[in-house]
Design a protein around this motif. Structure first.
Motif, PDB file in Angstrom:
ATOM      1  N   SER A   1       1.625   0.196 -12.251  1.00 45.15           N
ATOM      2  CA  SER A   1       2.154  -0.177 -10.943  1.00 45.15           C
ATOM      3  C   SER A   1       1.092  -0.030  -9.855  1.00 45.15           C
ATOM      4  O   SER A   1       0.945  -0.906  -8.999  1.00 45.15           O
ATOM      5  CB  SER A   1       3.370   0.699 -10.615  1.00 45.15           C
ATOM      6  OG  SER A   1       3.878   0.392  -9.338  1.00 45.15           O
ATOM      7  N   VAL A   2       0.323   1.069  -9.896  1.00 45.96           N
ATOM      8  CA  VAL A   2      -0.720   1.297  -8.892  1.00 45.96           C
ATOM      9  C   VAL A   2      -1.779   0.198  -8.964  1.00 45.96           C
ATOM     10  O   VAL A   2      -2.229  -0.325  -7.935  1.00 45.96           O
ATOM     11  CB  VAL A   2      -1.364   2.686  -9.079  1.00 45.96           C
ATOM     12  CG1 VAL A   2      -2.600   2.828  -8.192  1.00 45.96           C
ATOM     13  CG2 VAL A   2      -0.365   3.780  -8.744  1.00 45.96           C
ATOM     14  N   ILE A   3      -2.168  -0.185 -10.174  1.00 49.43           N
ATOM     15  CA  ILE A   3      -3.204  -1.209 -10.348  1.00 49.43           C
ATOM     16  C   ILE A   3      -2.760  -2.531  -9.730  1.00 49.43           C
ATOM     17  O   ILE A   3      -3.478  -3.145  -8.932  1.00 49.43           O
ATOM     18  CB  ILE A   3      -3.538  -1.389 -11.838  1.00 49.43           C
ATOM     19  CG1 ILE A   3      -4.266  -0.149 -12.380  1.00 49.43           C
ATOM     20  CG2 ILE A   3      -4.402  -2.635 -12.044  1.00 49.43           C
ATOM     21  CD1 ILE A   3      -4.496  -0.188 -13.879  1.00 49.43           C
ATOM     22  N   PHE A   4      -1.570  -2.995 -10.100  1.00 51.90           N
ATOM     23  CA  PHE A   4      -1.121  -4.306  -9.634  1.00 51.90           C
ATOM     24  C   PHE A   4      -0.819  -4.292  -8.142  1.00 51.90           C
ATOM     25  O   PHE A   4      -1.115  -5.266  -7.433  1.00 51.90           O
ATOM     26  CB  PHE A   4       0.099  -4.761 -10.428  1.00 51.90           C
ATOM     27  CG  PHE A   4      -0.254  -5.464 -11.702  1.00 51.90           C
ATOM     28  CD1 PHE A   4      -0.555  -6.811 -11.704  1.00 51.90           C
ATOM     29  CD2 PHE A   4      -0.321  -4.780 -12.899  1.00 51.90           C
ATOM     30  CE1 PHE A   4      -0.896  -7.472 -12.877  1.00 51.90           C
ATOM     31  CE2 PHE A   4      -0.659  -5.419 -14.075  1.00 51.90           C
ATOM     32  CZ  PHE A   4      -0.948  -6.768 -14.061  1.00 51.90           C
ATOM     33  N   LEU A   5      -0.243  -3.207  -7.648  1.00 51.75           N
ATOM     34  CA  LEU A   5       0.067  -3.165  -6.220  1.00 51.75           C
ATOM     35  C   LEU A   5      -1.196  -3.111  -5.374  1.00 51.75           C
ATOM     36  O   LEU A   5      -1.286  -3.770  -4.330  1.00 51.75           O
ATOM     37  CB  LEU A   5       0.966  -1.963  -5.924  1.00 51.75           C
ATOM     38  CG  LEU A   5       2.400  -2.059  -6.444  1.00 51.75           C
ATOM     39  CD1 LEU A   5       3.161  -0.766  -6.188  1.00 51.75           C
ATOM     40  CD2 LEU A   5       3.137  -3.237  -5.811  1.00 51.75           C
ATOM     41  N   SER A   6      -2.187  -2.347  -5.805  1.00 52.95           N
ATOM     42  CA  SER A   6      -3.432  -2.279  -5.039  1.00 52.95           C
ATOM     43  C   SER A   6      -4.205  -3.594  -5.133  1.00 52.95           C
ATOM     44  O   SER A   6      -4.834  -4.030  -4.152  1.00 52.95           O
ATOM     45  CB  SER A   6      -4.294  -1.108  -5.524  1.00 52.95           C
ATOM     46  OG  SER A   6      -4.588  -1.218  -6.900  1.00 52.95           O
ATOM     47  N   LEU A   7      -4.164  -4.249  -6.289  1.00 57.44           N
ATOM     48  CA  LEU A   7      -4.760  -5.585  -6.404  1.00 57.44           C
ATOM     49  C   LEU A   7      -4.100  -6.553  -5.433  1.00 57.44           C
ATOM     50  O   LEU A   7      -4.776  -7.338  -4.753  1.00 57.44           O
ATOM     51  CB  LEU A   7      -4.602  -6.105  -7.841  1.00 57.44           C
ATOM     52  CG  LEU A   7      -5.658  -5.725  -8.865  1.00 57.44           C
ATOM     53  CD1 LEU A   7      -5.220  -6.172 -10.253  1.00 57.44           C
ATOM     54  CD2 LEU A   7      -7.009  -6.326  -8.526  1.00 57.44           C
TER      55      LEU A   7
ATOM     56  N   LEU B   1       0.822  -1.209   0.000  1.00 53.36           N
ATOM     57  CA  LEU B   1       0.000   0.000   0.000  1.00 53.36           C
ATOM     58  C   LEU B   1       0.861   1.267   0.000  1.00 53.36           C
ATOM     59  O   LEU B   1       0.507   2.269  -0.633  1.00 53.36           O
ATOM     60  CB  LEU B   1      -0.930   0.004   1.210  1.00 53.36           C
ATOM     61  CG  LEU B   1      -2.101  -0.976   1.155  1.00 53.36           C
ATOM     62  CD1 LEU B   1      -2.924  -0.897   2.439  1.00 53.36           C
ATOM     63  CD2 LEU B   1      -2.993  -0.698  -0.043  1.00 53.36           C
ATOM     64  N   ALA B   2       1.990   1.213   0.708  1.00 52.84           N
ATOM     65  CA  ALA B   2       2.880   2.376   0.731  1.00 52.84           C
ATOM     66  C   ALA B   2       3.413   2.682  -0.664  1.00 52.84           C
ATOM     67  O   ALA B   2       3.456   3.851  -1.081  1.00 52.84           O
ATOM     68  CB  ALA B   2       4.034   2.124   1.705  1.00 52.84           C
ATOM     69  N   HIS B   3       3.805   1.662  -1.402  1.00 51.99           N
ATOM     70  CA  HIS B   3       4.306   1.881  -2.761  1.00 51.99           C
ATOM     71  C   HIS B   3       3.189   2.273  -3.724  1.00 51.99           C
ATOM     72  O   HIS B   3       3.399   3.086  -4.623  1.00 51.99           O
ATOM     73  CB  HIS B   3       5.019   0.628  -3.258  1.00 51.99           C
ATOM     74  CG  HIS B   3       6.366   0.404  -2.645  1.00 51.99           C
ATOM     75  ND1 HIS B   3       6.535  -0.225  -1.434  1.00 51.99           N
ATOM     76  CD2 HIS B   3       7.619   0.749  -3.052  1.00 51.99           C
ATOM     77  CE1 HIS B   3       7.828  -0.279  -1.129  1.00 51.99           C
ATOM     78  NE2 HIS B   3       8.506   0.314  -2.095  1.00 51.99           N
ATOM     79  N   ALA B   4       2.013   1.685  -3.547  1.00 51.80           N
ATOM     80  CA  ALA B   4       0.898   2.027  -4.425  1.00 51.80           C
ATOM     81  C   ALA B   4       0.438   3.461  -4.212  1.00 51.80           C
ATOM     82  O   ALA B   4      -0.093   4.108  -5.131  1.00 51.80           O
ATOM     83  CB  ALA B   4      -0.271   1.060  -4.190  1.00 51.80           C
ATOM     84  N   TRP B   5       0.631   3.986  -3.011  1.00 49.09           N
ATOM     85  CA  TRP B   5       0.188   5.341  -2.685  1.00 49.09           C
ATOM     86  C   TRP B   5       1.147   6.412  -3.195  1.00 49.09           C
ATOM     87  O   TRP B   5       0.775   7.586  -3.303  1.00 49.09           O
ATOM     88  CB  TRP B   5       0.026   5.466  -1.167  1.00 49.09           C
ATOM     89  CG  TRP B   5      -0.542   6.780  -0.717  1.00 49.09           C
ATOM     90  CD1 TRP B   5       0.135   7.839  -0.195  1.00 49.09           C
ATOM     91  CD2 TRP B   5      -1.926   7.167  -0.745  1.00 49.09           C
ATOM     92  NE1 TRP B   5      -0.718   8.863   0.107  1.00 49.09           N
ATOM     93  CE2 TRP B   5      -2.003   8.475  -0.221  1.00 49.09           C
ATOM     94  CE3 TRP B   5      -3.105   6.539  -1.154  1.00 49.09           C
ATOM     95  CZ2 TRP B   5      -3.204   9.160  -0.088  1.00 49.09           C
ATOM     96  CZ3 TRP B   5      -4.295   7.206  -1.023  1.00 49.09           C
ATOM     97  CH2 TRP B   5      -4.340   8.510  -0.512  1.00 49.09           C
ATOM     98  N   GLU B   6       2.382   6.056  -3.513  1.00 42.29           N
ATOM     99  CA  GLU B   6       3.396   7.041  -3.880  1.00 42.29           C
ATOM    100  C   GLU B   6       2.990   7.932  -5.061  1.00 42.29           C
ATOM    101  O   GLU B   6       3.138   9.161  -4.979  1.00 42.29           O
ATOM    102  CB  GLU B   6       4.726   6.341  -4.163  1.00 42.29           C
ATOM    103  CG  GLU B   6       5.427   5.830  -2.903  1.00 42.29           C
ATOM    104  CD  GLU B   6       6.711   5.097  -3.216  1.00 42.29           C
ATOM    105  OE1 GLU B   6       7.015   4.921  -4.418  1.00 42.29           O
ATOM    106  OE2 GLU B   6       7.406   4.688  -2.272  1.00 42.29           O
ATOM    107  N   PRO B   7       2.493   7.391  -6.191  1.00 46.94           N
ATOM    108  CA  PRO B   7       2.093   8.284  -7.284  1.00 46.94           C
ATOM    109  C   PRO B   7       0.967   9.233  -6.883  1.00 46.94           C
ATOM    110  O   PRO B   7       0.959  10.403  -7.296  1.00 46.94           O
ATOM    111  CB  PRO B   7       1.641   7.310  -8.385  1.00 46.94           C
ATOM    112  CG  PRO B   7       2.350   6.042  -8.084  1.00 46.94           C
ATOM    113  CD  PRO B   7       2.401   5.970  -6.598  1.00 46.94           C
ATOM    114  N   LEU B   8       0.026   8.749  -6.085  1.00 47.61           N
ATOM    115  CA  LEU B   8      -1.065   9.604  -5.632  1.00 47.61           C
ATOM    116  C   LEU B   8      -0.539  10.684  -4.690  1.00 47.61           C
ATOM    117  O   LEU B   8      -0.961  11.855  -4.767  1.00 47.61           O
ATOM    118  CB  LEU B   8      -2.127   8.758  -4.924  1.00 47.61           C
ATOM    119  CG  LEU B   8      -3.368   9.485  -4.407  1.00 47.61           C
ATOM    120  CD1 LEU B   8      -4.081  10.219  -5.534  1.00 47.61           C
ATOM    121  CD2 LEU B   8      -4.320   8.491  -3.752  1.00 47.61           C
TER     122      LEU B   8
END
Length: 294
Positions: free
Chosen positions: A240-246, A53-60
């Motif tokens: 990256s966000v899609i796969f990490l959040s999945l 979640l930390a990595h998925a949140w980075e672009p946002l």
């Protein structure tokens, strides 16, 4: 770095997931050992949820920073936010729907005759419903523990795809030292992830075959190589966000399942100690990457 060497890096990072899988072949472990293994897997997976979640949140987070600095608009914020919540929802609720579908399929009634007795099928012409009666549900060959292990492998595979994207992207940009450091850290992570996959199998009397364990390892570790190959060609924050959040959603689903299993087994002291041990293992391996400056 050449494509072949980049793929070797991805393979090294992904193959270590096999190191923890032989634990699934343990014969009749003591109940306390089984509970501790289950709780340690919970701790490892909780760490993975946080890490993903930390990595998925980075672009946002970066998009929100640009809004604050008046250098960007709200469109990227809403776009990344939709991808983040959408992937998390699909990963979490999709597995819930899949579980319910399996439950309905396993309780499908068998055909009966006019007297209400189970219909027997014999020699001669095949009846219209004979194939249905003879063919067991697809999932009948796997126990709930094995289905849970496979679910963990799927969630970890989605997570490792994101790791592969990071390795391939670093190698593609010529950041060889960073790519190598990521491989070391991810290889250590994946070794603990293999242990998390087989933890639900510890209480089973019938040990899984090596074929099943290797399949779980392929599902969990194989996406690291695939992500490395794709990441070397191009980098994409939305992907990256899609796969990490999945991955986060699917792993969170598994965490809830494992905590339920651990609660029913009793020995809450082992549950809490095991979770602490799993979290410690996760953060220690992450510290290797951070200490190297990655």
């Amino acid at each position: 770095m050449s494509e072949t060497r980049t793929l070797i890096l991805g393979l090294v990072a992904g193959v270590t997931i096999l190191l923890g899988l032989p634990l699934g072949q343990l014969r009749r472990p003591m109940p306390a050992v089984s509970q501790f293994l289950n709780a340690t897997a919970v701790g490892i997976l909780i760490f993975l949820v946080w890490d993903v979640l930390a990595h998925a949140w980075e672009p946002l987070d970066a998009a929100l920073g640009k809004v604050h600095d008046h250098t960007g608009g709200l469109a990227p914020v809403f776009g990344y936010g939709a991808l983040f919540l959408g992937g998390l929802s699909i990963g979490l609720l999709g597995l819930l729907g899949y579980e319910r579908a399996l439950a309905r399929r396993s309780h499908r009634p068998q055909p009966v005759d006019a007297a209400g007795r189970p219909r027997r099928v014999g020699p001669g012409a095949m009846a219209a419903d004979e194939l249905t009666a003879r063919t067991p549900p697809v999932e009948s060959g796997h126990s709930p523990a094995r289905r849970l292990a496979m679910t963990i492998a799927v969630g970890i595979g989605l997570h490792n795809f994101g790791e592969g994207l990071a390795i391939g992207g670093s190698a593609g940009r010529g950041e060889i030292a960073l790519a190598t450091l990521l491989v070391i850290g991810f290889a250590l992570h994946n070794a603990t992830e293999g242990f998390g996959i087989v933890a639900p199998l510890a209480a089973e009397t019938d040990r899984p075959g090596w074929g099943f364990l290797l399949l779980c390892g392929l599902i969990g570790g194989g996406p690291t190589v695939a992500g490395t190959a794709i990441g070397r060609q191009f980098t994409s924050d939305p992907l990256s966000v899609i796969f990490l959040s999945l991955a986060a959603g699917s792993i969170l689903y598994v965490v809830v399942q494992l905590i339920g299993v651990a609660s029913r087994l009793g020995r809450k002291d082992l549950l809490y100690v095991g979770i602490l041990a799993g979290l410690t293992a996760g953060f220690l391996t992450d510290a290797v990457v951070t200490a190297g400056g990655a």
